[in-house]
Each structure stands twice: as structure tokens, then as C-alpha cells.
Design a protein around this motif. Structure first.
Motif, PDB file in Angstrom:
ATOM      1  N   ALA A 293       0.831  -1.214   0.000  1.00  0.00           N
ATOM      2  CA  ALA A 293       0.000   0.000   0.000  1.00  0.00           C
ATOM      3  C   ALA A 293       0.858   1.255   0.000  1.00  0.00           C
ATOM      4  N   ASN A 294       1.848   1.268   0.845  1.00  0.00           N
ATOM      5  CA  ASN A 294       2.655   2.470   0.950  1.00  0.00           C
ATOM      6  C   ASN A 294       3.560   2.677  -0.255  1.00  0.00           C
ATOM      7  N   THR A 297       1.461   4.104  -2.887  1.00  0.00           N
ATOM      8  CA  THR A 297       1.234   5.519  -2.599  1.00  0.00           C
ATOM      9  C   THR A 297       2.446   6.351  -3.007  1.00  0.00           C
ATOM     10  N   ARG A 350      -5.869   1.957  -1.677  1.00  0.00           N
ATOM     11  CA  ARG A 350      -6.704   1.964  -0.474  1.00  0.00           C
ATOM     12  C   ARG A 350      -7.181   0.560  -0.111  1.00  0.00           C
ATOM     13  N   PHE A 353      -4.448  -0.817   1.879  1.00  0.00           N
ATOM     14  CA  PHE A 353      -4.474  -0.229   3.215  1.00  0.00           C
ATOM     15  C   PHE A 353      -5.555  -0.897   4.070  1.00  0.00           C
ATOM     16  N   ASN A 354      -6.729  -1.121   3.486  1.00  0.00           N
ATOM     17  CA  ASN A 354      -7.811  -1.766   4.220  1.00  0.00           C
ATOM     18  C   ASN A 354      -7.404  -3.159   4.661  1.00  0.00           C
ATOM     19  N   LEU A 375      -0.883   4.640   9.476  1.00  0.00           N
ATOM     20  CA  LEU A 375      -1.914   4.401   8.469  1.00  0.00           C
ATOM     21  C   LEU A 375      -2.734   5.658   8.203  1.00  0.00           C
ATOM     22  N   TYR A 378      -0.367   8.314   6.307  1.00  0.00           N
ATOM     23  CA  TYR A 378       0.096   7.996   4.963  1.00  0.00           C
ATOM     24  C   TYR A 378      -1.050   7.930   3.963  1.00  0.00           C
ATOM     25  N   GLN A 379      -2.210   7.483   4.415  1.00  0.00           N
ATOM     26  CA  GLN A 379      -3.355   7.470   3.507  1.00  0.00           C
ATOM     27  C   GLN A 379      -3.768   8.885   3.103  1.00  0.00           C
ATOM     28  N   LYS A 380      -3.418   9.860   3.933  1.00  0.00           N
ATOM     29  CA  LYS A 380      -3.771  11.234   3.608  1.00  0.00           C
ATOM     30  C   LYS A 380      -2.999  11.746   2.391  1.00  0.00           C
TER      31      LYS A 380
END
Length: 429
Positions: A293-294, A297, A350, A353-354, A375, A378-380
Motif C-alpha cells: 500500500a505504501n 502511494t 486503499r 491499506f484496508n 496508516l 500515509y493514507q492522507k
């Protein structure tokens, strides 16, 4: 390409099989092979009056003479991995599966032999234990200087685990900077081969410099397997020769190499809640999902920057399906086609991330806050890409200090939710 590193701060009284706390780092300015790294000499910070018996007391990657001595289910979004119809090749997910299972088996073996997972005493390395202690202190200085949030999180850990994470962190940074620093043009495949040989030596207890010594000591205390470290080096090899990824299956493997590996390196040093009934493999899978996920991103944030270096870390087949080409990336124009493409890429990130979030509640209580904070923050970055109208060509998405501070109480509140008493393994997507 920026590499995402995963970490978590955990007390030593818990079993070592949880996943890592994200801290995404920018690579340091690297020096030419065999010379000092200018950015990591810590001007004014080094303790004076100590005799140095290691090859170097700074973060020095000398590859001219790198060696002393001789040398369950896998629920990580399988349905999302693209592959051509009828292709019989083993998928990237299956390749990673074997590494995950091997590392999980090491942790299980140690847990069976020692339920308290007491760390071993310091090993005797070349020099003396005071130099080994200094080596760990220097690793801590690297973290404090270049990863302040991550460093603060490690302070919640016991001394042994905190120092071990510092040592792993420094090795990852040094590896990353070989191919992604301003002097990356000096790095060759042969240099990476030497770096891997040096890695093998430190796993055998023959470190080359003080930072290698810290990691060499770490791998004797925790059930850390060498394969994730080798796989990260393989990711660096890809960056030397590969600038395009034909589909998500290829990109997934790259993301594992450069980011998912860090979670597998860190897992043995971490801990999950004693009341957790989650299978060890499921927690590893959550760590892996967080790494993927990261890194996705990072890729979406850095499209413009990477394009200026001639690199496109986006699935080529999906670009074509969206009516886009490499020329569109290099032109850097935000169009409706680009917006639609970016929406699908952000949605995928995402989803990973979930998947990662499902494992956070399995962590020990002291670990949950830094992981949730990671979490949340970083999702921001994905939110900021959207706020920039998907212009990741000329605008760099970043999270302001105010937004970071506002996220911390939310993460703290979520950290009070612990594991369920009923076993609920992570499901396959």
C-alpha cells in the motif's frame, strides 16, 4: 524511487510475530562507492575520545572490499493481480508466499522453544562490547536525524528491540541509497553483488563496519531470515535495469522487493497481543499489504518526479486500457483520462491499506497507536493527490503539519481496540 519502510514499536514481553509501523523515507545523498557519505557523518554529534576499531564509524558503504572472511492462506488481494489469459508463469503473489511462510515458520519455531521469546545476550564481535553498543547508538542517531517520527516510536520499545529495529532501519536506508541517491550512476550490478556478499557475511557473524556489526548482532537474537534482505537488493537491481512494468503482477513484485520486505525483516522483532488468536501468517500478510500500500502511494505521489528520470512505475497495460501512453506521462497534462486512471490506482492502494488495517488490532496495546498513526497519515497522501485534482506531475502531495497533528488523537483512540477473542483470520479478497 522512494522506498517505503515499515516499522512498529512493541514491548519485548510480547511474542515476536507482528507487523511493522510505516515510516516512508527519502533516500539520503549517497557518496561515490568507497567514500564517505556526506549526509550521514553527523557533524557535531559523534562522541569524541573513543578509539574506532571498525572499518568506519560513519555510514560508509565501501564496496571495494566488502567482505571479511569468506564469504495457511495468503490473503493479499489475489483477485487484483493482473496476468495475461492463459499465462502459466507463477504469479508474483505465489513467489512472495514462499518467503512469507518461511519467515513465519522461523517465528513459530522460536515461540515453541521459548514462549517468552527472551533475547540472547550480546554476541562477541570483533573489537569489544563497548564498540557494539556504540554501533547501536550510531544507528539510533541515523534514525533520530532522518526519521524523527519513527525514532520517537521506537522509544516505546525495550532496549533490545529498539536497537534491533534501528539496525534494520539503517541497513535498509543504506541499501536504498545505493541506487536512488544522487550518485546512483556509480552503482553497477557488480557493486550490488558485493553488497549481497557482504550481507551474507554479516549474517555469518563477520561484519565489515560498525553498522553491519549492529545488524549482525541483531540477527543472532531474533529469528530473522536473510531472504527478505536479499529480496530488497533484488529490488535495487530492478531499478538499475527496469524502467517500465507491463502489468500489476510485475509491479506487485517490485513493491514487495523494495517495501514489503521491510515488514518481513521487522516482524520477528515485534509482538502481537497475547490474547490474539490470529494465525501468524495472517499478521505477516497484513505487514506485506501495508508495504504494498505504501509503495503504491509513493509511486502515485512521485509520478512526475520519476518521469523526469525516465521511469514510469505504472502498469503499462492499464495505461493502454485508459487510453494513455508514456508520452502522456512525459507531457504531464491532467486530462479526464488521467483523472479516471488515477482514481482506479488510488482505489487499489486503499484496498491494500484496508487489508493492512485488519491486522492492527492483533498488535500488543503499545504497538497499535504508532501503527494507526502511520496508516492515518500515509493514507492522507492519497487524499492530497485528489485535492490537487490528480496533478501529480508538477504538484507534490504532502500532508501538512496541522493535518498530521489532527490525525494523532484519532489514531490514539483507535489504538484502544484490541483483538477479538474469536479467531478471525484475514479473508482472501
Amino acid at each position: 524511487m522512494t522506498v517505503a519502510l515499515l516499522w512498529v514499536a512493541t514491548p519485548s514481553t510480547e511474542a515476536s510475530n507482528s507487523f511493522g509501523f510505516l515510516h516512508s523515507v527519502r533516500v539520503l545523498d549517497s557518496s561515490k562507492v568507497g567514500s564517505l557519505d556526506r549526509n550521514l557523518t553527523f557533524k557535531g554529534r559523534a562522541k569524541k575520545g573513543r578509539s574506532q576499531k571498525w572499518k568506519s564509524s560513519s555510514v560508509n558503504i565501501d564496496l571495494r572490499n566488502p567482505c571479511i572472511g569468506s564469504g495457511s492462506e495468503f490473503p493479499v488481494l489475489a483477485s487484483m493481480i493482473a496476468s495475461p489469459a492463459g499465462e502459466m508463469a507463477i504469479s508474483s503473489e505465489e513467489k512472495v508466499y514462499n518467503v512469507v511462510m518461511k519467515q513465519a515458520a522461523l517465528v513459530k519455531k522460536q515461540l515453541r522453544s521459548n514462549q517468552d521469546l527472551d533475547v540472547k545476550p550480546d554476541i562477541v564481535l570483533p573489537g569489544n562490547l563497548s564498540l557494539l553498543s556504540e554501533a547501536y547508538d550510531r544507528c539510533g542517531e541515523v534514525c533520530a536525524e532522518y526519521a524523527k517520527t519513527f525514532y520517537l516510536g521506537t522509544l516505546l520499545m525495550t532496549s533490545e528491540r529498539r536497537r534491533a529495529i534501528w539496525a534494520i532501519y539503517v541497513w535498509c536506508r543504506r541499501t536504498d541509497e545505493l541506487v536512488d541517491g544522487p550518485n546512483a550512476s556509480h552503482i553497477t550490478p557488480t557493486a550490488l553483488d558485493r553488497w549481497e556478499a557482504r550481507l551474507e557475511d554479516l549474517f555469518r557473524g563477520r561484519p565489515f563496519d560498525m553498522f553491519d556489526a549492529a545488524l549482525s548482532d541483531t540477527v543472532t537474537k531474533f529469528p530473522v531470515d536473510i531472504q527478505p534482505f536479499k529480496d530488497m537488493i533484488e529490488g535495487m537491481r530492478l531499478d538499475l535495469k527496469k524502467t517500465r512494468y507491463k502489468n500489476f503482477d510485475e509491479l506487485y513484485l517490485y513493491c514487495y522487493y523494495v517495501a514489503g520486505t521491510v515488514g518481513l525483516m521487522s516482524v520477528p522483532v515485534m509482538g502481537i497481543a497475547p490474547e490474539s488468536q490470529a494465525p501468524t501468517e495472517s499478521v505477516y500478510n497484513a505487514a506485506l499489504a501495508l508495504g504494498i500500500a505504501n509503495q503504491l502511494t509513493n509511486i502515485l505521489r512521485d509520478v512526475g518526479e520519476d518521469a523526469r528520470r525516465g521511469r514510469i512505475y505504472l502498469p503499462q497495460d492499464e495505461l493502454v486500457q485508459a487510453g494513455l501512453s508514456d508520452d502522456d506521462i512525459f507531457a504531464g497534462k491532467v486530462t479526464d483520462k488521467w483523472r479516471n486512471f488515477m482514481k482506479s490506482q488510488i482505489k487499489r492502494a486503499r484496498m491494500f491499506f484496508n487489508e493492512a488495517e485488519k491486522g492492527v488490532t492483533e498488535l500488543s496495546a503499545a504497538s497499535r497507536w504508532p501503527v494507526w498513526a502511520s496508516l492515518e497519515l500515509y493514507q492522507k497522501i492519497l487524499d492530497e493527490i485528489e485535492a490537487n485534482d490528480y496533478n501529480n506531475f508538477t504538484k507534490r502531495a504532502y500532508v501538512s503539519k496541522a493535518k498530521k497533528l489532527a490525525s494523532l488523537p484519532i489514531a490514539y483512540a483507535r489504538s484502544f481496540v484490541g483483538p477479538s477473542r474469536i479467531s478471525t483470520p484475514l479473508r482472501k479478497a
